[in-house]
Design a protein around this motif. Structure first.
Motif, short mmCIF file in Angstrom:
data_model
loop_
_atom_site.label_atom_id
_atom_site.label_comp_id
_atom_site.label_asym_id
_atom_site.label_seq_id
_atom_site.Cartn_x
_atom_site.Cartn_y
_atom_site.Cartn_z
N HIS A 59 0.85 -1.19 0.00
CA HIS A 59 0.00 0.00 0.00
C HIS A 59 0.88 1.25 0.00
N PRO A 90 -0.88 -1.47 -5.66
CA PRO A 90 -2.27 -1.11 -5.93
C PRO A 90 -2.35 0.14 -6.80
N ALA A 116 -5.44 -4.35 -8.66
CA ALA A 116 -6.46 -4.13 -7.63
C ALA A 116 -6.33 -5.21 -6.57
N PRO A 117 -6.33 -4.86 -5.28
CA PRO A 117 -6.29 -5.89 -4.25
C PRO A 117 -7.39 -6.93 -4.49
N SER A 132 -7.80 -7.85 -0.47
CA SER A 132 -8.04 -6.50 0.02
C SER A 132 -8.27 -6.58 1.52
N ALA A 140 -3.02 -4.45 0.06
CA ALA A 140 -3.10 -5.78 -0.52
C ALA A 140 -2.20 -6.74 0.24
#
Length: 248
Positions: A59, A90, A116-117, A132, A140
């Motif tokens: 992150h 991400p 994308a997570p 996520s 992630a």
């Protein structure tokens, strides 16, 4: 698989060690996980900047990514013809960090690999599955499955049932444990305690636990004791230079 701890603190580095960051090596491939504050120097004490093959960022908080920027400078200013470094993070999480330098300086040094997570993708010899997990910004958690075993890494996270799936039968779980037992109200839902790590690591059957992201000044013995209340397997606190092996 060989995992070397570059630092194990959350929030900010101290004179003694960097924030959380890990060098993962397998069969000549070198991946950097979460190059936060002050992780570049211990990294360069082990390998040149040009020898990093990929970066994974959980992150966009700077204690997990800030030293990516000087790493890219070290690569591009030393050799402008070198290959771009794949950077998996991400989507959008590194935009502000990568914009701090003069326009165009570090862009040739990296190849962005946004995700994308929840996505899955390969990084070198590793099959990566992400989740996520709750934090103030998109975070992630990831499982890195290689020829020799499984490394699980939480990034920063509050409580989530997905943590058990992430850690399921992992050979090594690297888990954020900012506080030993109780998470203060201001951080509740977004950060974890070592006691919580012990509970989900036990439920998941993780084979070994490495606690990281301790709040600066925390006594590591308190974190270890809290984890051991629920987890009977081997557990350590991340410290600079610690090496963990998987499948070796």
């Amino acid at each position: 698989m060989r995992i070397t701890v570059l630092g194990g603190l959350g929030a900010w580095p101290t004179a003694e060690q960097a924030c959380s960051g890990f060098l993962v090596e397998h069969d000549g491939f070198r991946m950097l996980i979460d190059p936060g504050y002050a992780t570049l120097q211990p990294l360069l004490a082990r390998i040149p900047a040009a020898r990093v093959d990929a970066v994974y960022v959980s992150h966009g908080h700077p204690d997990h990514c800030a030293d990516l920027q000087p790493l890219l400078r070290a690569r591009v200013l030393a050799d402008r013809s070198g290959p771009p470094l794949p950077v998996h993070a991400p989507a959008g999480s590194l935009d502000r960090l990568l914009a701090v330098d003069e326009p165009g300086l570090v862009e040739p040094a990296y190849a962005a690999r946004p995700f994308a997570p929840g996505d899955s993708f390969p990084i070198g010899p590793f099959a990566v599955t992400t989740w996520s997990l709750p934090h103030w910004v998109p975070n992630a958690g990831a499982r890195f499955t290689g020829p020799g075993g499984v490394l699980a890494h939480t990034g920063d996270t509050g409580p989530s049932p997905d943590l058990v799936d992430l850690a399921r039968d992992a050979d090594l779980l690297i888990a954020e444990a900012t506080y030993p037992v109780a998470v203060p109200d201001r951080h509740a839902g977004n950060l974890s305690s070592a006691a919580e790590v012990g509970r989900y690591a036990s439920a998941a059957g993780a084979r070994r636990v490495l606690l990281t992201h301790l709040w600066p000044g925390t006594d590591p013995a308190l974190a270890l004791a809290a984890t051991r209340q629920a987890y009977a397997g081997p557990v350590e606190v991340a410290r600079p230079g610690l090496v963990c092996g998987i499948g070796v």
